[in-house]
Every structure is written in structure tokens, then in C-alpha cells.
Design a protein around this motif. Sequence first.
Motif, mmCIF file in Angstrom:
data_model
loop_
_atom_site.group_PDB
_atom_site.id
_atom_site.type_symbol
_atom_site.label_atom_id
_atom_site.label_comp_id
_atom_site.label_asym_id
_atom_site.label_seq_id
_atom_site.Cartn_x
_atom_site.Cartn_y
_atom_site.Cartn_z
ATOM 1 N N UNK A 196 -33.183 -2.863 -3.487
ATOM 2 C CA UNK A 196 -33.457 -4.003 -2.569
ATOM 3 C C UNK A 196 -32.401 -5.001 -2.403
ATOM 4 N N UNK A 197 -31.988 -5.290 -1.105
ATOM 5 C CA UNK A 197 -30.913 -6.397 -0.863
ATOM 6 C C UNK A 197 -31.639 -7.544 -1.208
ATOM 7 N N UNK A 198 -30.930 -8.398 -1.907
ATOM 8 C CA UNK A 198 -31.231 -9.912 -2.100
ATOM 9 C C UNK A 198 -31.141 -10.746 -1.066
ATOM 10 N N UNK A 199 -31.652 -11.586 -0.722
ATOM 11 C CA UNK A 199 -31.642 -12.459 0.409
ATOM 12 C C UNK A 199 -31.371 -14.162 -0.096
ATOM 13 N N UNK A 200 -30.218 -14.509 0.502
ATOM 14 C CA UNK A 200 -29.806 -15.987 0.118
ATOM 15 C C UNK A 200 -29.701 -16.988 1.157
ATOM 16 N N UNK A 201 -30.132 -18.018 1.150
ATOM 17 C CA UNK A 201 -30.133 -18.879 2.228
ATOM 18 C C UNK A 201 -29.380 -20.225 1.828
ATOM 19 N N UNK A 202 -27.993 -20.200 2.592
ATOM 20 C CA UNK A 202 -27.188 -21.280 2.314
ATOM 21 C C UNK A 202 -27.218 -22.306 3.453
ATOM 22 N N UNK A 203 -27.168 -23.612 2.857
ATOM 23 C CA UNK A 203 -27.107 -24.844 3.656
ATOM 24 C C UNK A 203 -25.839 -25.708 3.543
ATOM 25 N N UNK A 204 -24.786 -25.778 4.341
ATOM 26 C CA UNK A 204 -23.786 -26.351 4.243
ATOM 27 C C UNK A 204 -23.198 -26.893 5.526
ATOM 28 N N UNK A 205 -22.751 -28.193 5.894
ATOM 29 C CA UNK A 205 -22.433 -28.599 7.273
ATOM 30 C C UNK A 205 -20.836 -28.154 7.581
ATOM 31 N N UNK A 206 -20.304 -27.485 6.557
ATOM 32 C CA UNK A 206 -18.811 -27.055 6.889
ATOM 33 C C UNK A 206 -18.814 -25.623 7.272
ATOM 34 N N UNK A 207 -18.448 -25.385 8.551
ATOM 35 C CA UNK A 207 -18.530 -24.168 9.253
ATOM 36 C C UNK A 207 -17.574 -23.258 8.284
ATOM 37 N N UNK A 208 -16.538 -23.484 8.195
ATOM 38 C CA UNK A 208 -15.486 -22.668 7.386
ATOM 39 C C UNK A 208 -16.177 -22.115 5.930
ATOM 40 N N UNK A 209 -16.923 -23.146 5.192
ATOM 41 C CA UNK A 209 -17.163 -22.779 4.228
ATOM 42 C C UNK A 209 -18.356 -21.809 4.239
#
Length: 238
Positions: free
Chosen positions: A1-14
Motif C-alpha cells: 500500500x502506498x503511503x500518503x504524505x501531505x506537505x505544506x510549504x510556501x516555497x514552490x521550489x521546495x
Amino acid sequence: MTRKILIVDDDQKTRLLLKTYLEKNQYEVKLSHNGESFLNEFSSQVDQLSLVILDVMLPDTDGFALCKIVRQRSNVPIIMLTASSDETDRIVGLELGADDYMAKPYSPRELLARIKAILRRYAAEAPAVANRYYRFVGFTMDLVERKVVDNNGVQVALTGLDYELLKYFVEHPGEVLDRNVLSEQTRGRDVGPLDRTLDVQISRLRLLLKDDSKQFALIKTVRGAGYVFSADVSVASV
């Protein structure tokens, strides 16, 4: 099963760099650019998420506020990212229930290692039924359901890191446990001489267990040596 990760960062490149790198390592990645978009994504996918990554500095809020909201709704693992060299950011995040932190700049490879370590802890196999329950001073720890309840049956709001730290304590009652041993068992790495992470985590655990040293000193500090879990612990299958 694929693990799902949610990321919040205001830098688009990152954001895009992390998405590309983590997806190459078989994770499903969802991205948010501010607090509002993160909360919308989180609310719609909370039961599907394996982990969230929160940047501390955001344009409309901060990672601390988001960490508090996440922890009120879920026990999903949290990693916080901070650009500050001040350890205060790291301490506040841990006190709010984050499982780990990383200071910027960081390498995606190290972040991946931290993610894997946290998810390994959460995916630990259930123990033998004979050792399912640990009981101490009115609390019951269920190693199969990975939860702790008090003598009124109310569940203690432990993060994964809280749980692993307490589990190691109840498995070694009466033993003086070195700081590096505790850190290695819960985080997979030693603590530096000026690293207060473990101390903050133990303070948080004491608070959650209502460990008032004037009453029973559940977790005692042994100056210059480490910590000791002073309660009597019993093990049972039911």
C-alpha cells in the motif's frame, strides 16, 4: 500500500523538489502552499494520511497552529521544518505533539530517513498476546491497539513518539535509562550534549500522565545518569 504524505510549504521550489524525490521512493505526495489549503486537504484526507510535514513559517499562519489543529483531530505522525537556528521552534513543536523536526537547510535524503524511521515505529508488528497489556498506577497500555487509557477508561492523547517513549519505560521499570539509549530507541539517533529534545518529550509525557512529582514521581530524573520509571508494572493478556 502506498503511503500518503501531505506537505505544506510556501516555497514552490521546495514543495516540488520534495514531491519529486518522495514519489521516486514510492510515496504518494499531496502539496499545500499555505495554512488554508493545508487544512482543506487535511480535512478531506485525514483518514488516508500516513504522515504530514509542516513548515513553521507560512504566509497566513504558522506550523505551530497547524500542528495543534492536526493533533486535536488525529494521531498522524508530524514532522516540522524550521528555518530558525533557535531551538525554541523545535521545542514548541515537540510540546504541541510533533514527532520530529528538521532544521533548514536539510537534504531530502535525511528527511526520507526520518520519514521511514517514524513510519517503521507506527507499523511495528503487534506483540504476542501474552504481553498485550502493561498496567501501572491506574493506567493500562494496550500494545496491540497502541493506546493508553486511565483508570476511568479515558484514552490518553499520545503521539507516536510519546507512545514509543512510554513503551520503553514500562518495559524497563526501575532501570536507570541513559539519555542516548532513550533517544536511540525512540528516534533512532543519539542526542547531542546541548540537545533538549528528549527532555522536552519527557516533560510532555509527564504532563499527559499527570505525573506530579509531589505525589508519585512516575518518571524520575537521575542527575548525570538519565531517567528511571519508578512505578510497579504488571503484564497481562487480558
